[in-house]
Design a protein around this motif. Structure first.
Motif, mmCIF file in Angstrom:
data_model
loop_
_atom_site.group_PDB
_atom_site.id
_atom_site.type_symbol
_atom_site.label_atom_id
_atom_site.label_comp_id
_atom_site.label_asym_id
_atom_site.label_seq_id
_atom_site.Cartn_x
_atom_site.Cartn_y
_atom_site.Cartn_z
ATOM 1 N N ARG A 116 0.698 -1.071 -0.432
ATOM 2 C CA ARG A 116 0.114 0.026 0.324
ATOM 3 C C ARG A 116 0.408 1.351 0.574
ATOM 4 N NH1 ARG A 116 -5.663 1.713 2.267
ATOM 5 N NH2 ARG A 116 -5.872 3.151 1.930
ATOM 6 N N ALA A 117 1.403 1.407 0.498
ATOM 7 C CA ALA A 117 2.145 2.334 0.462
ATOM 8 C C ALA A 117 3.309 2.627 -0.592
ATOM 9 C CB ALA A 117 4.055 2.111 2.203
ATOM 10 N N ARG A 118 3.946 1.610 -1.117
ATOM 11 C CA ARG A 118 4.607 1.740 -2.578
ATOM 12 C C ARG A 118 2.733 2.719 -3.375
ATOM 13 N NH1 ARG A 118 6.277 -2.799 -4.244
ATOM 14 N NH2 ARG A 118 3.928 -3.564 -5.364
ATOM 15 N N VAL A 119 1.930 2.279 -3.796
ATOM 16 C CA VAL A 119 0.532 2.977 -4.971
ATOM 17 C C VAL A 119 0.794 4.328 -3.780
ATOM 18 C CG1 VAL A 119 -1.125 2.762 -4.713
ATOM 19 C CG2 VAL A 119 -0.099 0.924 -4.659
ATOM 20 N N PHE A 120 0.818 4.302 -2.417
ATOM 21 C CA PHE A 120 0.571 5.803 -2.146
ATOM 22 C C PHE A 120 1.960 6.735 -2.477
ATOM 23 C CE2 PHE A 120 1.255 9.074 1.535
ATOM 24 C CZ PHE A 120 0.116 9.489 1.811
ATOM 25 N N ARG A 121 3.146 6.224 -2.400
ATOM 26 C CA ARG A 121 4.291 6.946 -3.051
ATOM 27 C C ARG A 121 4.297 7.292 -4.112
ATOM 28 N NH1 ARG A 121 6.941 2.502 -0.567
ATOM 29 N NH2 ARG A 121 8.141 2.876 -2.198
ATOM 30 N N GLU A 122 4.187 6.381 -4.784
ATOM 31 C CA GLU A 122 3.964 6.304 -6.021
ATOM 32 C C GLU A 122 2.745 7.081 -7.023
ATOM 33 O OE1 GLU A 122 5.246 2.354 -7.327
ATOM 34 O OE2 GLU A 122 6.697 2.339 -6.842
ATOM 35 N N LYS A 123 1.737 6.772 -6.481
ATOM 36 C CA LYS A 123 0.828 7.479 -6.583
ATOM 37 C C LYS A 123 -0.204 8.114 -5.887
ATOM 38 C CE LYS A 123 -0.107 3.066 -9.812
ATOM 39 N NZ LYS A 123 -1.339 1.342 -9.631
ATOM 40 N N ARG A 124 -0.339 8.363 -5.092
ATOM 41 C CA ARG A 124 -1.596 9.068 -4.584
ATOM 42 C C ARG A 124 -0.995 10.435 -3.618
ATOM 43 N NH1 ARG A 124 -6.309 8.117 -5.342
ATOM 44 N NH2 ARG A 124 -7.185 8.524 -3.417
ATOM 45 N N MET A 125 0.210 10.449 -3.177
ATOM 46 C CA MET A 125 1.565 11.654 -3.251
ATOM 47 C C MET A 125 1.240 12.707 -4.682
ATOM 48 S SD MET A 125 4.058 10.357 0.081
ATOM 49 C CE MET A 125 5.170 11.550 -0.882
ATOM 50 N N PRO A 126 1.935 11.996 -5.401
ATOM 51 C CA PRO A 126 1.725 13.021 -6.076
ATOM 52 C C PRO A 126 1.109 13.896 -7.190
ATOM 53 C CG PRO A 126 2.834 10.512 -6.871
ATOM 54 C CD PRO A 126 2.664 11.315 -5.919
ATOM 55 N N ARG A 127 -0.581 12.428 -6.707
ATOM 56 C CA ARG A 127 -1.120 13.110 -7.294
ATOM 57 C C ARG A 127 -1.677 14.346 -5.528
ATOM 58 N NH1 ARG A 127 -7.982 10.744 -7.767
ATOM 59 N NH2 ARG A 127 -7.819 13.066 -8.614
ATOM 60 N N TYR A 128 -2.055 14.447 -4.935
ATOM 61 C CA TYR A 128 -2.507 15.402 -3.886
ATOM 62 C C TYR A 128 -1.783 16.230 -4.236
ATOM 63 C CZ TYR A 128 -6.192 11.432 -1.695
ATOM 64 O OH TYR A 128 -7.191 10.965 -1.349
ATOM 65 N N LEU A 129 -0.484 16.323 -4.104
ATOM 66 C CA LEU A 129 0.119 17.126 -3.799
ATOM 67 C C LEU A 129 0.229 18.558 -5.041
ATOM 68 C CD1 LEU A 129 3.198 15.489 -1.694
ATOM 69 C CD2 LEU A 129 1.058 17.430 -0.585
ATOM 70 N N GLY A 130 0.846 17.048 -6.104
ATOM 71 C CA GLY A 130 0.235 18.316 -7.278
ATOM 72 C C GLY A 130 -0.565 18.504 -7.530
ATOM 73 N N TRP A 131 -2.204 18.665 -6.869
ATOM 74 C CA TRP A 131 -3.018 18.900 -6.812
ATOM 75 C C TRP A 131 -3.121 20.433 -5.604
ATOM 76 C CZ3 TRP A 131 -7.181 20.227 -2.970
ATOM 77 C CH2 TRP A 131 -7.923 20.677 -3.629
ATOM 78 N N PHE A 132 -1.980 20.078 -5.058
ATOM 79 C CA PHE A 132 -2.024 21.758 -4.474
ATOM 80 C C PHE A 132 -0.815 22.906 -5.086
ATOM 81 C CE2 PHE A 132 -3.903 18.685 -0.530
ATOM 82 C CZ PHE A 132 -4.882 19.452 0.023
ATOM 83 N N GLU A 133 0.236 22.142 -5.949
ATOM 84 C CA GLU A 133 1.026 22.905 -6.452
ATOM 85 C C GLU A 133 -0.462 23.457 -7.809
ATOM 86 O OE1 GLU A 133 3.953 23.158 -5.684
ATOM 87 O OE2 GLU A 133 4.397 24.362 -7.810
ATOM 88 N N SER A 134 -1.461 22.781 -8.487
ATOM 89 C CA SER A 134 -1.685 23.337 -8.934
ATOM 90 C C SER A 134 -2.723 24.720 -8.083
ATOM 91 C CB SER A 134 -2.610 22.959 -9.855
ATOM 92 O OG SER A 134 -3.888 22.334 -9.038
ATOM 93 N N VAL A 135 -3.325 23.997 -6.837
ATOM 94 C CA VAL A 135 -4.038 24.802 -6.564
ATOM 95 C C VAL A 135 -3.170 26.771 -6.030
ATOM 96 C CG1 VAL A 135 -5.049 26.288 -4.286
ATOM 97 C CG2 VAL A 135 -5.464 23.789 -5.184
ATOM 98 N N LEU A 136 -2.248 26.493 -6.171
ATOM 99 C CA LEU A 136 -1.189 27.222 -5.406
ATOM 100 C C LEU A 136 -1.136 28.193 -7.026
ATOM 101 C CD1 LEU A 136 1.390 25.838 -2.767
ATOM 102 C CD2 LEU A 136 -0.712 27.954 -2.338
ATOM 103 N N GLU A 137 -0.200 27.459 -7.781
ATOM 104 C CA GLU A 137 -0.556 27.856 -9.313
ATOM 105 C C GLU A 137 -1.515 28.952 -9.860
ATOM 106 O OE1 GLU A 137 0.461 25.030 -11.695
ATOM 107 O OE2 GLU A 137 2.503 24.422 -10.863
ATOM 108 N N ARG A 138 -2.638 28.348 -9.609
ATOM 109 C CA ARG A 138 -4.218 29.146 -9.839
ATOM 110 C C ARG A 138 -4.494 30.527 -9.286
ATOM 111 N NH1 ARG A 138 -7.363 24.353 -12.444
ATOM 112 N NH2 ARG A 138 -5.437 23.009 -13.550
ATOM 113 N N ASN A 139 -4.131 30.665 -8.192
ATOM 114 C CA ASN A 139 -4.116 31.590 -6.663
ATOM 115 C C ASN A 139 -4.110 33.007 -7.575
ATOM 116 O OD1 ASN A 139 -4.696 33.359 -4.982
ATOM 117 N ND2 ASN A 139 -3.923 32.448 -3.432
ATOM 118 N N PRO A 140 -5.485 33.830 -7.941
ATOM 119 C CA PRO A 140 -5.111 34.538 -9.118
ATOM 120 C C PRO A 140 -4.320 35.615 -8.105
ATOM 121 C CG PRO A 140 -7.578 33.932 -8.638
ATOM 122 C CD PRO A 140 -6.721 33.162 -7.631
ATOM 123 N N THR A 141 -4.216 35.639 -6.929
ATOM 124 C CA THR A 141 -3.128 36.644 -6.338
ATOM 125 C C THR A 141 -1.777 36.368 -6.264
ATOM 126 O OG1 THR A 141 -4.554 35.543 -4.024
ATOM 127 C CG2 THR A 141 -4.976 37.718 -4.538
ATOM 128 N N GLY A 142 -1.618 35.146 -6.453
ATOM 129 C CA GLY A 142 -0.065 34.398 -6.067
ATOM 130 C C GLY A 142 -0.165 33.472 -5.375
#
Lengths: 240, 240
Positions: A134-160
């Motif tokens: 389960r940890a391998r799936v979490f590291r390889e798929k879930r962590m990138p997906r979740y943290l990538g989403w938070f990265e995109s939230v920051l990228e899209r914040n109109p105020t920076g």
């Protein structure tokens, strides 16, 4: 008003997301489970078992403020947000902040299940092989997906990208810091590898840790170290 | 205003908790994923992938109301609650309703993980053995604990056990109905065995299903049947 936080002593756990908000705001609070004068662990258990409770908490953390008793991290932070100045007044911005917090709660639950994939009540050593998978799936798929989403939230914040919501600090920023810290503790290799894909998330986490009240808290004995009893556990075989 | 619900077609899934609120209230809404004229599945995917979205949803269900875009079931219901007359005005009662909903979300996630304990992206047959083990823990420990808690919430409601919060219907009642229905589908044996311990929960679920708008919805083609692609899946080996 002095807030009372009820949470298991000995771990950061889910209580830490509440502590960070209280600490950043400089709020007066009692960490009941860690304060023997307040009853410590027994007081936490007594709150959970109170037969007369009209709003019985399913599990800690529980925040008590006068007659109000509220459990569930996201609900606690939604309650505290306006009181501590940690959420925007605008209703839609507040709803977005809450949505971010609920998604952090989802990652946190998955991070926990990496070491307890089959039975939350059984020992790690009895589900270690499954934990590795389960940890391998979490590291390889879930962590990138979740943290990538938070990265995109920051990228899209109109105020920076300085904050998740608008141009001001919110409780979601504090919780994202805690998520990053926890994942770094549990999965240092995976987080190293993921680092270049989530620069804005890591920058935000770094800035949060340097805020005056945060830095003071993190350096104090009130900040318990991560350990292998909490949500984020470092088992090298789960980060290999 | 016509609400637009974006969710995967073919399953009740988490979207169903939102549908029940909209249906009970008789709200005008479009179930985009199931409506080819509205774009169907492609429209759901397009919403998720929209590069210009300022508040990108992490996952469906997503509710769109004019410019507002909100994901996460509990957040959607919190938004809809006052608009559909499905939550009390009193702030503390609304917070308690939300806390109940968050706990339902927790059970739902655990119910899902009974058939996907190791890898949400892999087939059931590749994690069946582990699913048997996790499902046993869920049936024997988690279901009694969660449903027993909801039973105690009903027992302690000062205004009676007809509703979870106060003396009026809330979205949490509707979601508890869906939880009971889902668990009955997935784990009929376990739910039979548990029945005598949770009479008030089952009574409430029964009454919800008999409400005029609910009964009409449940008998309509808008109510998709449970199946083995959704959250609540009936695999006999997981209920043995």
């Amino acid at each position: 008003m002095i807030y009372r936080l009820y949470y298991w002593p000995g771990i950061q756990g889910r209580g830490e997301f509440v502590r960070l908000a209280l600490e950043e705001a400089g709020a007066a609070y009692v960490d009941v489970g860690r304060d023997e004068a307040e009853g410590g662990l027994e007081a936490v258990q007594a709150l959970l078992d109170a037969p007369g409770a009209v709003h019985p908490p399913f599990a800690p953390p529980v925040l008590v403020n006068g007659k109000l008793v509220v459990a569930q991290v996201a609900a606690i932070l939604q309650y505290l947000g306006p009181r501590l100045g940690l959420v925007a007044c605008d209703a839609n911005a507040a709803l977005w902040t809450h949505q971010l917090q609920l998604t952090i709660a989802d990652v946190v639950a998955e991070a926990h299940d990496t070491h307890h994939p089959l039975d939350v009540g059984d020992w790690y050593c009895n589900q270690k092989e499954e934990a590795v998978r389960r940890a391998r799936v979490f590291r390889e798929k879930r962590m990138p997906r979740y943290l990538g989403w938070f990265e995109s939230v920051l990228e899209r914040n109109p105020t920076g990208a300085a904050h998740l919501v608008g141009a001001r600090l919110s409780y979601a920023d504090l919780s994202l810091f805690q998520l990053v810290e926890g994942l770094r503790y549990a999965f240092p290799n995976a987080m190293d590898a993921l680092g270049r894909d989530i620069p804005k998330v890591l920058e935000l986490a770094g800035r949060i840790g340097e805020r005056r009240n945060m830095a003071a808290y993190l350096a104090s004995p009130r900040r318990q170290p991560f350990n292998e009893d909490g949500i984020f556990r470092h088992y090298p075989e789960l980060d290999a």
